[in-house]
Design an enzyme around this catalytic site. Structure first.
Site, mmCIF file in Angstrom:
data_model
loop_
_atom_site.group_PDB
_atom_site.id
_atom_site.type_symbol
_atom_site.label_atom_id
_atom_site.label_comp_id
_atom_site.label_asym_id
_atom_site.label_seq_id
_atom_site.Cartn_x
_atom_site.Cartn_y
_atom_site.Cartn_z
ATOM 1 N N HIS A 19 22.359 79.483 23.619
ATOM 2 C CA HIS A 19 23.355 79.627 22.506
ATOM 3 C C HIS A 19 21.886 79.583 21.359
ATOM 4 O O HIS A 19 22.271 80.513 20.574
ATOM 5 C CB HIS A 19 24.449 78.856 22.478
ATOM 6 C CG HIS A 19 25.547 79.418 23.586
ATOM 7 N ND1 HIS A 19 26.181 78.186 23.655
ATOM 8 C CD2 HIS A 19 25.686 80.644 24.222
ATOM 9 C CE1 HIS A 19 26.863 78.752 25.715
ATOM 10 N NE2 HIS A 19 26.698 80.407 25.110
ATOM 11 N N LYS A 43 41.528 78.931 28.019
ATOM 12 C CA LYS A 43 41.525 77.971 28.922
ATOM 13 C C LYS A 43 41.458 76.493 29.239
ATOM 14 O O LYS A 43 41.921 75.975 28.479
ATOM 15 C CB LYS A 43 39.236 78.421 28.340
ATOM 16 C CG LYS A 43 38.971 79.645 27.712
ATOM 17 C CD LYS A 43 38.000 79.947 28.155
ATOM 18 C CE LYS A 43 37.444 81.069 27.865
ATOM 19 N NZ LYS A 43 36.130 81.959 28.186
ATOM 20 N N ARG A 92 22.200 87.939 28.747
ATOM 21 C CA ARG A 92 21.740 87.531 29.559
ATOM 22 C C ARG A 92 21.581 88.493 30.590
ATOM 23 O O ARG A 92 19.891 88.677 30.771
ATOM 24 C CB ARG A 92 22.814 85.972 29.424
ATOM 25 C CG ARG A 92 22.612 85.082 29.480
ATOM 26 C CD ARG A 92 23.611 83.933 30.231
ATOM 27 N NE ARG A 92 24.627 84.606 29.530
ATOM 28 C CZ ARG A 92 25.793 84.026 30.636
ATOM 29 N NH1 ARG A 92 25.330 83.115 30.912
ATOM 30 N NH2 ARG A 92 27.313 84.715 30.855
ATOM 31 N N SER A 130 27.928 77.721 30.712
ATOM 32 C CA SER A 130 27.774 76.207 30.700
ATOM 33 C C SER A 130 28.899 75.940 31.772
ATOM 34 O O SER A 130 28.580 74.679 31.905
ATOM 35 C CB SER A 130 29.240 76.813 29.829
ATOM 36 O OG SER A 130 28.533 77.288 28.519
#
Ligand code: COA
Length: 160
Positions: A19, A43, A92, A130
């Site tokens: 990031h 979440k 990515r 993450s």
């Protein structure tokens, strides 16, 4: 000429070197980068909203080109409220593309003025997520090469 601003939204649980690499490169192309931290409560994060906010704040405390804001609900509503028009997302791998494409098109359908810019993640960080970082840290591995120093220390404290 008015300043160019790009908004980098995300959940950042936690913020990674992938990031921060995107943010750094974006500051070379835009006058200002706004990191927009999502307050989404659906979440189940490792770091609380306040912890994620504090980490990002400390990382960019002395960088005048980067600011941190928060939003709740739809991204487009936040962008409209703040009169922002440009969104930044990192890509990515090919597998990111489908989700990002869907999100960009949905946002554009809700507000045609919103443009999403995609930046390829540096190949050094293309494997990072993450979730992966949290798993490595939980199992006692080193994530020093994957996250900013203070995130690394926070992870070590969480799993001590
Ligand atoms: N380097 C390393 N990791 C990266 C990365 C990069 N450059 N870019 C993304 N990632 C990873 C993150 O680590 C994270 O990994 P994880 O899935 O293992 O947790 C994952 O990709 C995505 O995280 P993040 O970039 O923090 O964003 P997100 O995809 O969770 O956030 C929002 C998406 C918040 C922008 C989006 O859900 C949103 O806009 N929500 C608001 C509600 C809304 O408007 N919904 C409709 C959207 S059309």
């Amino acid at each position: 000429m008015s300043e160019s601003v790009i908004v980098y939204p995300g959940f950042f649980d936690p913020i990674t070197l992938g990031h921060t690499n995107i943010v750094k490169r974006a500051t070379g192309a835009f006058d200002r980068v706004v990191i927009a931290l999502s307050k989404d409560s659906s979440k189940d994060p490792l770091f609380t909203f306040e912890e994620r906010h504090a980490l990002i704040d400390s990382i960019y405390a002395t960088n005048r080109q980067v600011s941190v804001e928060t939003f709740e609900g739809l991204l487009v509503h936040y962008l409209e409220k703040k009169s922002y028009r440009t969104v930044l997302r990192g890509l990515r791998t090919v597998s990111d593309f489908e989700y990002e494409f869907q999100m960009a098109l949905a946002n554009k359908t809700m507000n045609a003025e919103i443009e999403t810019f995609f930046m390829m993640t540096d190949s050094k960080y293309s494997f990072i997520s993450s979730t992966l970082i949290k798993e490595i840290a939980r199992l006692g591995g080193s994530v020093r090469e994957m996250v900013p120093g203070m995130v690394c220390e926070s992870l070590e404290r969480k799993f001590a």
